[in-house]
Design a protein around this motif. Structure first.
Motif, PDB file in Angstrom:
ATOM      1  N   UNK A 544      -4.255  34.678 143.889  1.00  9.12           N
ATOM      2  CA  UNK A 544      -4.397  36.077 144.315  1.00  9.12           C
ATOM      3  C   UNK A 544      -5.724  36.674 143.880  1.00  9.12           C
ATOM      4  N   UNK A 545      -6.769  35.861 143.917  1.00  7.13           N
ATOM      5  CA  UNK A 545      -8.108  36.355 143.652  1.00  7.13           C
ATOM      6  C   UNK A 545      -8.502  36.415 142.194  1.00  7.13           C
ATOM      7  N   UNK A 546      -7.725  35.774 141.312  1.00  7.74           N
ATOM      8  CA  UNK A 546      -8.044  35.764 139.884  1.00  7.74           C
ATOM      9  C   UNK A 546      -8.803  34.488 139.548  1.00  7.74           C
ATOM     10  N   UNK A 547     -10.050  34.661 139.092  1.00  9.30           N
ATOM     11  CA  UNK A 547     -10.843  33.521 138.615  1.00  9.30           C
ATOM     12  C   UNK A 547     -10.613  33.343 137.131  1.00  9.30           C
ATOM     13  N   UNK A 548     -10.430  32.103 136.718  1.00 11.08           N
ATOM     14  CA  UNK A 548     -10.407  31.737 135.314  1.00 11.08           C
ATOM     15  C   UNK A 548     -11.305  30.521 135.148  1.00 11.08           C
ATOM     16  N   UNK A 549     -11.898  30.316 133.988  1.00 11.78           N
ATOM     17  CA  UNK A 549     -12.708  29.105 133.807  1.00 11.78           C
ATOM     18  C   UNK A 549     -11.828  27.872 133.943  1.00 11.78           C
ATOM     19  N   UNK A 550     -12.339  26.820 134.568  1.00 12.27           N
ATOM     20  CA  UNK A 550     -11.541  25.576 134.672  1.00 12.27           C
ATOM     21  C   UNK A 550     -11.416  24.944 133.296  1.00 12.27           C
ATOM     22  N   UNK A 551     -10.310  25.212 132.628  1.00 11.58           N
ATOM     23  CA  UNK A 551     -10.176  24.851 131.219  1.00 11.58           C
ATOM     24  C   UNK A 551      -9.489  23.500 131.045  1.00 11.58           C
ATOM     25  N   UNK A 552     -10.052  22.636 130.191  1.00  8.64           N
ATOM     26  CA  UNK A 552      -9.395  21.368 129.877  1.00  8.64           C
ATOM     27  C   UNK A 552      -8.614  21.429 128.560  1.00  8.64           C
ATOM     28  N   UNK A 553      -8.559  22.612 127.924  1.00 14.80           N
ATOM     29  CA  UNK A 553      -7.996  22.725 126.576  1.00 14.80           C
ATOM     30  C   UNK A 553      -6.648  23.419 126.600  1.00 14.80           C
ATOM     31  N   UNK A 554      -5.637  22.728 126.071  1.00  9.84           N
ATOM     32  CA  UNK A 554      -4.311  23.334 125.894  1.00  9.84           C
ATOM     33  C   UNK A 554      -4.205  23.940 124.503  1.00  9.84           C
ATOM     34  N   UNK A 555      -4.620  23.188 123.482  1.00 12.28           N
ATOM     35  CA  UNK A 555      -4.592  23.701 122.116  1.00 12.28           C
ATOM     36  C   UNK A 555      -5.462  22.822 121.228  1.00 12.28           C
ATOM     37  N   UNK A 556      -5.893  23.392 120.102  1.00 10.04           N
ATOM     38  CA  UNK A 556      -6.624  22.638 119.079  1.00 10.04           C
ATOM     39  C   UNK A 556      -6.007  22.983 117.732  1.00 10.04           C
ATOM     40  N   UNK A 557      -5.725  21.965 116.937  1.00  8.92           N
ATOM     41  CA  UNK A 557      -5.211  22.175 115.590  1.00  8.92           C
ATOM     42  C   UNK A 557      -6.069  21.410 114.597  1.00  8.92           C
ATOM     43  N   UNK A 558      -6.140  21.937 113.362  1.00 11.90           N
ATOM     44  CA  UNK A 558      -6.892  21.256 112.319  1.00 11.90           C
ATOM     45  C   UNK A 558      -6.015  20.197 111.660  1.00 11.90           C
ATOM     46  N   UNK A 559      -6.531  19.432 110.679  1.00  9.94           N
ATOM     47  CA  UNK A 559      -5.737  18.360 110.072  1.00  9.94           C
ATOM     48  C   UNK A 559      -4.421  18.826 109.445  1.00  9.94           C
ATOM     49  N   UNK A 560      -4.338  20.118 109.087  1.00  8.42           N
ATOM     50  CA  UNK A 560      -3.113  20.647 108.494  1.00  8.42           C
ATOM     51  C   UNK A 560      -2.171  21.240 109.529  1.00  8.42           C
ATOM     52  N   UNK A 561      -2.540  21.108 110.812  1.00  4.56           N
ATOM     53  CA  UNK A 561      -1.674  21.615 111.871  1.00  4.56           C
ATOM     54  C   UNK A 561      -1.886  23.079 112.198  1.00  4.56           C
ATOM     55  N   UNK A 562      -2.905  23.708 111.628  1.00  5.79           N
ATOM     56  CA  UNK A 562      -3.176  25.117 111.910  1.00  5.79           C
ATOM     57  C   UNK A 562      -3.937  25.261 113.222  1.00  5.79           C
ATOM     58  N   UNK A 563      -3.605  26.254 114.032  1.00  2.00           N
ATOM     59  CA  UNK A 563      -4.307  26.428 115.314  1.00  2.00           C
ATOM     60  C   UNK A 563      -5.767  26.825 115.102  1.00  2.00           C
ATOM     61  N   UNK A 564      -6.629  26.286 115.943  1.00  2.00           N
ATOM     62  CA  UNK A 564      -8.059  26.589 115.917  1.00  2.00           C
ATOM     63  C   UNK A 564      -8.409  27.312 117.212  1.00  2.00           C
ATOM     64  N   UNK A 565      -8.918  28.527 117.152  1.00  2.00           N
ATOM     65  CA  UNK A 565      -9.229  29.268 118.383  1.00  2.00           C
ATOM     66  C   UNK A 565     -10.408  28.664 119.132  1.00  2.00           C
ATOM     67  N   UNK A 566     -10.383  28.798 120.441  1.00  2.00           N
ATOM     68  CA  UNK A 566     -11.476  28.337 121.300  1.00  2.00           C
ATOM     69  C   UNK A 566     -11.990  29.527 122.099  1.00  2.00           C
ATOM     70  N   UNK A 567     -13.284  29.703 122.100  1.00  2.00           N
ATOM     71  CA  UNK A 567     -13.882  30.804 122.852  1.00  2.00           C
ATOM     72  C   UNK A 567     -14.029  30.389 124.313  1.00  2.00           C
TER      73      UNK A 567
END
Length: 788
Positions: A544-567
């Protein structure tokens, strides 16, 4: 006093160790801090800083990239640092016992430096005149490995971390003593097993267990643990693959030490000694980076590029130990790759077939897969490539697919999808389609058997070039370029324009130059084009006319399992929903009889609503297809990927370079798309196209043309001119009263400034037609027409 050359280095080391012993004796007599206070303040500060890092700083760990289900695609690590840290309870007791038995039997008795062992080594080394026995404890070895693999950033620093000098040994001992005060023995032993190298690219016990035995460290048996512990002394000398006999003897020595130190009993020792080496063949080594990702290599490379643009450094990827869960759907990838290869074999010279698939959505556009007929790899002789073919712009363009942007711009300016475009014949000289000297260039169609007018919907399906150049005269070139960028062709605003005269990039983007020079050829798709961005254009229209970047990322976590934000770039409403839904419908006839992709659709038995558009560049050096349904959007480009591209011929077999090409978007590209998407969508229910608002069917009020059929010429002219239209007339034979309007073109809606042609009756009936059967020339309509 001078020493023989061959004794100078060992005796220097001996004196250094003697000094070291004196320092520690002082530390044993007085508080530890007082003993260490003998060191100069600057050295002490350095020691304190390093020891704090050793206690608190993370080890370099392997980053794992997975598909959407969590299955690994690729791993990233620094050279020789393929490491996955584990906790103490994830290491078998046999492994802990084996490493203590052979490397530091007094580990649980000393405080970081084993003075008995040091004095014993001093005596042995002094007697032999060389360094035959080491004195480092496991704690000291951990310090050395940390300095080598973590703290050292340059080759010089790495050499200093391993040099045999009293100063290094002294610093090692100081830090080891501090560590023993701050960490438990179990923590130190675990850190040591996580950092030490076991050869063949295995850093740490987790990688070693997987590499040599395809198991996890908690399951290591006594003979397996003994083999690994024995390798620490020299990973090359005791390599079980290159030197199996030496490795066996070393392993057995470790087992005997474990028995002598009462870590295992006699029966366990005998059983372990009788066991074969048992290493897997071949070793379970892991390639570093995308080169080990197989068919997912192009997707993997896109992930790395995407994260780099988002601010992740290569050092973070190689050392951070992240788990990067991607959007890659293996089922999508497998069907894509199979269809790509079926149309263009991987080793077909000079021809590449590439495809990307994006999932529409109003909050995210997930890249479900991308692939190429070319194999991802580094062996050019085997036709492999590591260039990002499915997402980097293809310089040869996508042809008439770009008519989507001209059509969308026309809708935004008030046109409807049922508007009847003027279709000038081949050879049409447009005032905006000119050469460098401003002279009009003839515009040609792939077929001369076209009506004078057709609806915008039919024009998108049959793709007459003259109609869209004529339409671009109304829209203007700059708004069409802007529409392309808004809908998803973002690289056009970033990629430098290449000067055709010099072949060098300029300091302006393709979009900037195209608009500034009013290059009407834009609607014919001559600009470098990213296949991924084309797929995302379809996803934007299906969202319906909404552009989003073609993203290959579902999630990122560090070695301790904590989420890492992606810009990531935020989603945008780039065109109103009604326009996007209208374009979805306007593109819905390409797979139908008369559409340029009808033959490809019929080959697979396609039977669900869809939108699509074919494209072919002028010299047939590339051809493209973009198609989408509400669940998925995909794009394909087939092109000559050699340094000197030639036209492509598309016969019964695979496309190949030739003198004058005949490839069309409705052939290999469309056949690839349908071949991949049909099996992917078969399990899903067909979904209807979105409804179209009335104003996008017939156009806005400003484009409505009064219907003057039946009026007199003067009445009709006055009514049309009052409404702002120009008028032309022609007389036709008709039985209606003379001067009556019997025809009007266009009727219903027209472009602002367009001339309305009126057909005025002569008052005389036309002559009767020839009798049936007089003309035997049957014009058979070909549903497989691939012209675009």
């Amino acid at each position: 006093m001078s020493f023989p050359r061959h004794l100078a280095r060992p005796i220097g080391l001996l004196l250094g160790l003697g000094l070291l012993a004196g320092v520690v004796v002082a530390g044993m007599t007085f508080p530890v801090a007082a003993g260490l206070g003998l060191i100069a303040s600057d050295t002490g500060d350095s020691v304190n800083t390093v020891s704090a890092d050793l206690v608190d700083g993370p080890l370099p760990q392997t980053t794992t990239i997975t598909d959407s289900s969590g299955a690994p695609i690729a791993r990233f690590f620094e050279q020789g640092q393929n490491r996955q840290s584990v906790t103490a309870d994830q290491i078998s007791p046999a492994m802990k016992a084996a490493i203590v038995a052979i490397e530091d039997r007094r580990f649980y008795q000393h405080n970081g430096v084993d003075w008995q062992g040091t004095l014993r080594a001093l005596a042995a080394n002094s007697a032999s005149g060389t360094v035959v026995q080491g004195a480092s404890t496991i704690t000291q070895q951990y310090v050395k490995n940390y300095m080598l693999y973590v703290a050292a950033q340059t080759e010089t620093e790495r050499l200093k971390a391993t040099e045999q000098t009293p100063a290094r040994k002294l610093k090692e001992a100081q830090i080891a003593l501090q560590m023993e005060q701050r960490l438990s023995k179990e923590e130190i032993l675990t850190r040591y097993l996580n950092i030490v190298s076991f050869g063949n690219g295995a850093a740490g016990i987790a990688a070693a267990a997987r590499t040599y035995f395809n198991t996890t460290p908690d399951k290591l048996t006594v003979p397996q643990a003994a083999l690994l512990a024995g390798m620490v002394n020299s990973t090359s000398a005791f390599d079980p693959v290159r030197n199996p006999q030496a490795a066996l003897e070393r392993r057995n020595l470790v087992i005997q030490q474990m028995r002598d130190q009462q870590m295992i009993d006699e029966a366990q020792a005998e059983a372990a000694l009788a066991s074969p080496l048992g290493v897997v063949t071949p070793l379970n080594t892991q390639p570093n980076g995308c080169i080990g990702a197989g068919d997912a290599g192009f997707f993997c490379k896109y992930v790395v590029d995407y994260l780099t643009e988002a601010g992740f450094s290569r050092e973070q990827l190689n050392r951070g130990g992240y788990t990067i869960r991607t959007t890659l759907d293996r089922n999508v990838l497998n069907h894509m790759k199979a269809s790509l290869d079926a149309e263009v074999p991987p080793k077909q010279p000079n021809v590449a077939n590439v495809m990307s698939v994006v999932q529409p959505g109003t909050d995210k556009h997930r890249v479900l897969g991308m692939a190429s007929s070319r194999t991802f790899g580094l062996d050019a002789e085997e036709m492999e490539t590591s260039y990002g073919l499915p997402y980097e712009p293809v310089n040869l363009g996508a042809g008439s697919v770009y008519k989507i942007f001209t059509a969308a711009t026309a809708l935004e300016k008030g046109m409807g999808i049922n508007y009847e475009l003027s279709v000038p014949p081949s050879g049409y000289a447009s005032p905006i389609y000119v050469d460098g000297a401003g002279r009009p260039l003839p515009v040609r169609n792939s077929s001369d058997n076209l009506p004078e007018r057709m609806t915008l919907t039919d024009a998108l399906a049959q793709s007459p070039n003259t109609a869209f150049i004529k339409l671009e005269e109304f829209t203007g070139v700059p708004p069409v370029v802007d529409m392309a960028v808004r809908l998803g062709m973002r690289s056009l605003a970033k990629t430098p324009f290449v000067d055709p005269a010099t072949g060098r990039p300029t300091d302006r983007s393709i979009a900037e130059v195209t608009k500034a020079q009013n290059l009407a050829s834009f609607t014919l798709g001559v600009s470098p084009t990213s296949v991924l961005e084309l797929a995302n254009v379809g996803a934007t229209l299906a969202s319906a006319g909404v552009w989003c970047p073609p993203s290959p990322i579902e999630s990122i976590t560090d070695p301790d399992g904590n989420p890492v934000p992606v810009t990531e770039a935020p989603c945008e409403q780039v065109v109103e929903p009604g326009l996007a839904n209208a374009m979805f419908n306007a593109l819905s006839k390409d797979d139908q009889p008369g559409g340029t992709a009808a033959g490809a659709a019929r080959q697979v038995g396609w039977n669900r609503p869809m939108a699509g558009k074919t494209g072919t560049t002028q010299q047939h050096k590339s051809a493209a297809f973009v198609g989408f349904v509400p669940q998925m959007s995909g794009a394909v480009i087939t092109f000559d990927n050699s340094r000197s591209p030639r036209p492509l011929c598309d016969g019964a077999g695979s496309p190949f370079p030739c003198r004058s090409g005949n490839i069309f978007g409705g052939k290999t590209p469309a056949e690839t798309w349908f071949g991949a998407m049909k099996p992917l969508l078969d399990p899903l229910p067909p979904l209807a196209l979105p409804a179209v608002e009335e104003r996008f069917l017939e156009g806005g009020e400003e484009s409505r043309v009064p219907d003057v059929i039946g009026e007199s010429e003067n009445e009709a002219r006055e009514e049309l001119e009052d409404a702002g239209w120009r008028v032309s007339v022609r007389e036709v034979d008709n039985a209606a009263d003379r001067g009556t309007v019997v025809g009007q073109s266009p009727r219903g809606s027209a472009l602002p400034g367009e001339t309305i042609e009126l057909s005025i009756s002569s008052g005389e009936a036309p002559p009767p037609p020839d009798a049936p059967g007089d003309d035997d020339d049957d014009d058979d309509d070909d549903d497989d027409d691939d012209g675009d």
